[in-house]
Structure formats: structure tokens, C-alpha cells
Design a protein around this motif. Structure first.
Motif, PDB file in Angstrom:
ATOM      1  N   ASN A  84       0.775  -1.211   0.012  1.00 40.96           N
ATOM      2  CA  ASN A  84      -0.121  -0.235   0.108  1.00 40.96           C
ATOM      3  C   ASN A  84       1.154   1.686   0.078  1.00 40.96           C
ATOM      4  OD1 ASN A  84      -1.425   1.807  -0.281  1.00 40.96           O
ATOM      5  ND2 ASN A  84      -2.392   0.616   2.804  1.00 40.96           N
ATOM      6  N   PRO A  85       1.641   1.553  -0.951  1.00 40.32           N
ATOM      7  CA  PRO A  85       1.941   3.056  -1.134  1.00 40.32           C
ATOM      8  C   PRO A  85       1.598   4.069  -0.574  1.00 40.32           C
ATOM      9  CG  PRO A  85       1.442   1.701  -3.189  1.00 40.32           C
ATOM     10  CD  PRO A  85       1.302   1.655  -2.490  1.00 40.32           C
ATOM     11  N   ARG A  86       0.241   4.273  -0.741  1.00 39.04           N
ATOM     12  CA  ARG A  86      -0.141   5.671   0.166  1.00 39.04           C
ATOM     13  C   ARG A  86       0.104   5.642   1.106  1.00 39.04           C
ATOM     14  NH1 ARG A  86      -6.168   6.555  -2.892  1.00 39.04           N
ATOM     15  NH2 ARG A  86      -5.763   6.271  -4.982  1.00 39.04           N
ATOM     16  N   ARG A  87       0.726   4.526   2.149  1.00 40.19           N
ATOM     17  CA  ARG A  87       1.661   4.539   3.646  1.00 40.19           C
ATOM     18  C   ARG A  87       2.801   5.291   4.211  1.00 40.19           C
ATOM     19  NH1 ARG A  87      -0.680   1.089   8.266  1.00 40.19           N
ATOM     20  NH2 ARG A  87       0.172   2.931   9.302  1.00 40.19           N
ATOM     21  N   ALA A  88       3.588   5.309   2.237  1.00 38.00           N
ATOM     22  CA  ALA A  88       4.271   5.820   3.099  1.00 38.00           C
ATOM     23  C   ALA A  88       4.602   7.412   3.258  1.00 38.00           C
ATOM     24  CB  ALA A  88       5.127   6.117   1.429  1.00 38.00           C
ATOM     25  N   PRO A  89       5.241   8.210   4.151  1.00 41.22           N
ATOM     26  CA  PRO A  89       5.455   9.186   4.461  1.00 41.22           C
ATOM     27  C   PRO A  89       5.680  10.963   3.672  1.00 41.22           C
ATOM     28  CG  PRO A  89       7.285   8.707   5.320  1.00 41.22           C
ATOM     29  CD  PRO A  89       6.900   7.663   4.257  1.00 41.22           C
ATOM     30  N   GLN A  94       6.259   7.175  -1.988  1.00 37.16           N
ATOM     31  CA  GLN A  94       4.722   6.788  -2.422  1.00 37.16           C
ATOM     32  C   GLN A  94       5.129   6.426  -4.139  1.00 37.16           C
ATOM     33  OE1 GLN A  94       1.902   9.471  -1.817  1.00 37.16           O
ATOM     34  NE2 GLN A  94       1.655   9.371   0.218  1.00 37.16           N
ATOM     35  N   GLN A  95       6.230   7.008  -4.388  1.00 38.26           N
ATOM     36  CA  GLN A  95       6.063   6.900  -6.057  1.00 38.26           C
ATOM     37  C   GLN A  95       7.381   5.668  -5.705  1.00 38.26           C
ATOM     38  OE1 GLN A  95       7.450  10.212  -7.326  1.00 38.26           O
ATOM     39  NE2 GLN A  95       5.532  11.292  -8.015  1.00 38.26           N
ATOM     40  N   PHE A  96       8.308   5.991  -5.140  1.00 35.76           N
ATOM     41  CA  PHE A  96       8.435   4.109  -4.755  1.00 35.76           C
ATOM     42  C   PHE A  96       8.810   3.755  -4.350  1.00 35.76           C
ATOM     43  CE2 PHE A  96      11.953   2.476  -2.346  1.00 35.76           C
ATOM     44  CZ  PHE A  96      12.771   1.888  -3.132  1.00 35.76           C
ATOM     45  N   LYS A  99       6.635   2.295  -7.537  1.00 32.18           N
ATOM     46  CA  LYS A  99       7.183   1.508  -8.630  1.00 32.18           C
ATOM     47  C   LYS A  99       7.790  -0.028  -7.573  1.00 32.18           C
ATOM     48  CE  LYS A  99      11.098   2.213 -11.536  1.00 32.18           C
ATOM     49  NZ  LYS A  99      11.247   0.159 -11.783  1.00 32.18           N
ATOM     50  N   LEU A 100       8.039   0.099  -6.792  1.00 36.24           N
ATOM     51  CA  LEU A 100       8.450  -1.611  -5.993  1.00 36.24           C
ATOM     52  C   LEU A 100       7.267  -2.626  -6.604  1.00 36.24           C
ATOM     53  CD1 LEU A 100      10.563  -1.310  -3.471  1.00 36.24           C
ATOM     54  CD2 LEU A 100      11.284  -1.534  -5.682  1.00 36.24           C
ATOM     55  N   LYS A 101       6.000  -1.677  -6.189  1.00 32.04           N
ATOM     56  CA  LYS A 101       4.854  -1.966  -6.087  1.00 32.04           C
ATOM     57  C   LYS A 101       4.700  -3.125  -7.797  1.00 32.04           C
ATOM     58  CE  LYS A 101       0.140  -2.873  -5.448  1.00 32.04           C
ATOM     59  NZ  LYS A 101      -1.366  -1.839  -4.692  1.00 32.04           N
TER      60      LYS A 101
END
Length: 435
Positions: A84-89, A94-96, A99-101
Motif C-alpha cells: 500500500n504505497p499511499r502509506r509512505a510518508p 509513495q512513488q518509490f 514502482k516496487l509494487k
């Protein structure tokens, strides 16, 4: 010990991880990891993608219907953010993670295998043995001095003396031991820091156990604490963090169980005059004490830092360890002013004195808080009188001076004046943080 696959959604990043001490919640813990270990976190996340998962199962313990992560917080965080990249601060992170996802082959695992431990003592033993190397962020990070200190403060281990053993010995000698066995690990956790030990009238300094209050008053407090723990009236969950420990001791204080100032140990009123001796030679310039380099002296002020004081603690540590007065007077003056205001507001939020109003200026709030501390016998009348001077703009050691350091383009901060202001209000400010 058991191993089981647990849903990522049920794993909670530990807000009281020893890497950072107590923070407010899981979100704050995730933010701390990236604020302080971003390169390591990115390396670990890329390694998890390349490995298609984690090799070492996180160490977790059940808490209601979730599991608190005690070891593996970085691994678990990376997996959560890949899922869930949106949880990145930050947007960049979030973009990083997005991309991994996108690069993850197939479905991202919804469950990961975890090591489940219910015994908190065993968890601490495992933690103590695991943290030996970082491997540039891919492996487990070595604890620095502050992290080790957080571990000792939380768990009571490594202080050089077993406080629970010492208390049990003295209760046995006084025939005050409870009938049931005292859970020593819980007692050590409750009294893991000097600020908590002092409240029941004892101290551990340089590997020695001693009383700082009348022995009878201290024994009364120790007997009650031992009884509450032995009877399970108070359990580990009640005293796991700083706020829980403080709340429990506060409840004993309201009951009149804890020693008071009147129980202070009497000191001899007469000290024999030592026999005359030759005057010592005058110290050479090289042996004279150096002027301290930081605003806050590098000593222990006995503050227990709950999660809600996360920012207060960060500013305090910058002023105590990182910023040099001669090099950063402007930054220090601004942070000093912020720390003073946050500390006063903390006292007001916790104690809610009726005399303070929301629209009062800082100097007025400071005076009213000082008067409240005096009425509670926390500070004496002499110190209150000294603090009242902080209202007057003509005083070089004043709140107005700090205000002008921050807002006036023509008022240059002086390292000597900053030291003098700190030395005049450090006791006041510390009491505000201990509220």
C-alpha cells in the motif's frame, strides 16, 4: 515459541521500538524510520523485491486481535508500503514504493510467516542478542547508545543491579512480602528509570541501591507495588510504556501511598570542620573547567519521555547533543523559544490550572504555571520570585529576550546570554515536561 503466517494488515509497527523510544502511533513510527534511516529503508525494500519476500520472520506478540512487531519493524514496514504505497510518508517515497509494487512479479503476499512470542521477557532476551550488525541496511541495524538506553529504560535490563531483587530482599527483612510471588520482570520494568524509582523513595546509582526518602515511607510504597503486581491487580499491559507507569504511580500518589517531601532523609545539621591543610596549588589554565558547548548540559534531568512528547524530546536532544552554541546561536535561540512554549503548554494540557487562559501571552502563562508549581510545593517562593523577573523586558534573562532573538532583525543571540537564560529556567522547564 511458534511460527505462523499472519496477515500484513494485522501486524502493527511498534510505536515504542527501542530505535526511537515511545512515539504516538504506528504512523509516527513509520515516519521516524524514513526520517532517520531512509537510505537503509530503500535498500531493504529493493532487497525484499529481489528476494520476493523476507528471509527472517518478524518477532511478534499478540495484542487483542493484532500483533505488535518487536523485531522486524523495518522489514514489515517495507512490505506494508509495497502493498500500500499511499502509506509512505512523502510523495517521493509513495512513488518509490509504487514502482516496487508494479515490479513485483505476481501477487504481493498478504501474509508473512512470523515468530510468535507471548513472554515479554523472552522477547527482550531475543532482542538483546540479535542486534549486532547492519550490513548497510539490508541486515539488522546495530543499536547506538540512545537505542541501548531506550532498551534499558523500558525493560530495566542492563542497569547493573536487579532492582526487583533488592526490593524483595528489603521487604522480606521487614516481613512485608506478599504471599504470592512477585513478578520480578514486571517490577523491573515499572522501576526501569530513576525518575520512577525516586517516586517510591529509592535510587540506583553507580550500581548501588539506596533510599532517597525515609525507609519506612519507601517500604510502604514498595509493599503496595509488590502487592499490586503479585495479585495481578496491575499487569504488564498497564505499565508497558512511560504513560502507563506514570499513571499507575500517579494513582498511588493520590492515595497517599508514595513518600512525600516531608519524608526526606534528614541530613546532619552540624558538619565537623576538617583539619587545616595546605592550600591546593592554583589550577593551570589547561585544567580549568571548560565552558559547556551546548545549551542544555549533558546530564540526566530525569525526564520520562512519553510518546506525546515526541517533538519536545527531539528538540531537547538537538539542544543537548547536536547544536554547538558558538556555531549555531540563531538556531539554538529559536529552538529554545519553541521548547519553552511547548513545555509550558504541556503543563497546562496535563494539569489544567484554572488561572491560565488561552489568550494569555507566553510570559503570563509562564508566571501562572510557576505560581501553580509553587502552590503545589514543587518549587519554592525564592525560585518563584526569580521566575517572575522573566516577565520584564528590561531583564537580559527574560522571555522577551528569547522573543527578540527570534523576531528582531537587530537583536543578535549571544551564547553567554543563552546559557544564562537556560540556567535560570531549567528547573521550571523540566518540571513542565515532567507534568
Amino acid at each position: 515459541m511458534s511460527f505462523r503466517k499472519i496477515e500484513l494488515s494485522k501486524l502493527v509497527i511498534n510505536r515504542a521500538n527501542d530505535r526511537h523510544g515511545e512515539l504516538e502511533n504506528e504512523t509516527a513510527a513509520i515516519s521516524w524510520l524514513f526520517s532517520n534511516r531512509e537510505t537503509h529503508m530503500r535498500n531493504l525494500a529493493k532487497d525484499i523485491l529481489q528476494s520476493r519476500g523476507v528471509f527472517d520472520p518478524p518477532l511478534v506478540s499478540p495484542s487483542d486481535d493484532t500483533y505488535i512487531v518487536y523485531d522486524g519493524n523495518r522489514r514489515t514496514t517495507c512490505l506494508k508500503l509495497i502493498s500500500n504505497p499511499r502509506r509512505a510518508p512523502t510523495v517521493e517515497l509513495q512513488q518509490f514504493f509504487k514502482k516496487l509494487k508494479d515490479d513485483w512479479p505476481g501477487a504481493i503476499p498478504e501474509k508473512i510467516e512470523c515468530q510468535i512470542e507471548r513472554d515479554r521477557d523472552r522477547i527482550d532476551e531475543i532482542l538483546f542478542r540479535r542486534h549486532t550488525g547492519s550490513q548497510n541496511g539490508v541486515g539488522q541495524s546495530m543499536w547506538d547508545d540512545r537505542m541501548k538506553s531506550n532498551f534499558v529504560t523500558r525493560s530495566g535490563r542492563g542497569s547493573g543491579i536487579n532492582v526487583a531483587d533488592e526490593i524483595e530482599k528489603r521487604l522480606k527483612e521487614a516481613n512485608k512480602l506478599p504471599r504470592r510471588k512477585i513478578p520480578r520482570s514486571n517490577l523491573n520494568r515499572l522501576l526501569s528509570a530513576e525518575v520512577f524509582r525516586n517516586r517510591i523513595g529509592i535510587s540506583v546509582s553507580k550500581g548501588r541501591f539506596s533510599y532517597v526518602r525515609n525507609a519506612d515511607a519507601a517500604l510502604k510504597a514498595m509493599e503496595r507495588v509488590a502487592k499490586d503486581l503479585a495479585s495481578k491487580k496491575v499487569v504488564l499491559g498497564d505499565i508497558w510504556d512511560v504513560e502507563g507507569k506514570a499513571n499507575y504511580l500517579d494513582s498511588l500518589e493520590k492515595e497517599g501511598i508514595l513518600p512525600t517531601a516531608s519524608d526526606a532523609i534528614d541530613r546532619p545539621s552540624f558538619t565537623p570542620r576538617p583539619s587545616p591543610s595546605p592550600k591546593p596549588p592554583r589550577p593551570s589554565p589547561a585544567s580549568r573547567p571548560r565552558k559547556r558547548e551546548t545549551l542544555i548540559p549533558q546530564i540526566d534531568y530525569g525526564i520520562a519521555w512519553p510518546g506525546r512528547l515526541q517533538r519536545h524530546r527531539a528538540i531537547w536532544e538537538e539542544l543537548q547533543f547536536n547544536l554547538i552554541l558558538e556555531d549555531h546561536p540563531n538556531a539554538i535561540s529559536a529552538l529554545f523559544r519553541v521548547l519553552l512554549e511547548l513545555s509550558v503548554e504541556n503543563y497546562i494540557d496535563v494539569t489544567k490550572p484554572t488561572t491560565v487562559h488561552a489568550n494569555d501571552k507566553l510570559s503570563k502563562k509562564m508566571l501562572k504555571v510557576a505560581e501553580d508549581l509553587n502552590s503545589s510545593s514543587v518549587i519554592d517562593a525564592k525560585y518563584l520570585s526569580e521566575l517572575k523577573k522573566a516577565q520584564h523586558a528590561e531583564e537580559i534573562i527574560s522571555v522577551d529576550t528569547l522573543h527578540r532573538y527570534v523576531h528582531s532583525p537587530n537583536f543578535t543571540p549571544s551564547p553567554d546570554h543563552l546559557r544564562a537564560i537556560w540556567d535560570s529556567i531549567d528547573e521550571f522547564l523540566t518540571h513542565c515536561l515532567k507534568a
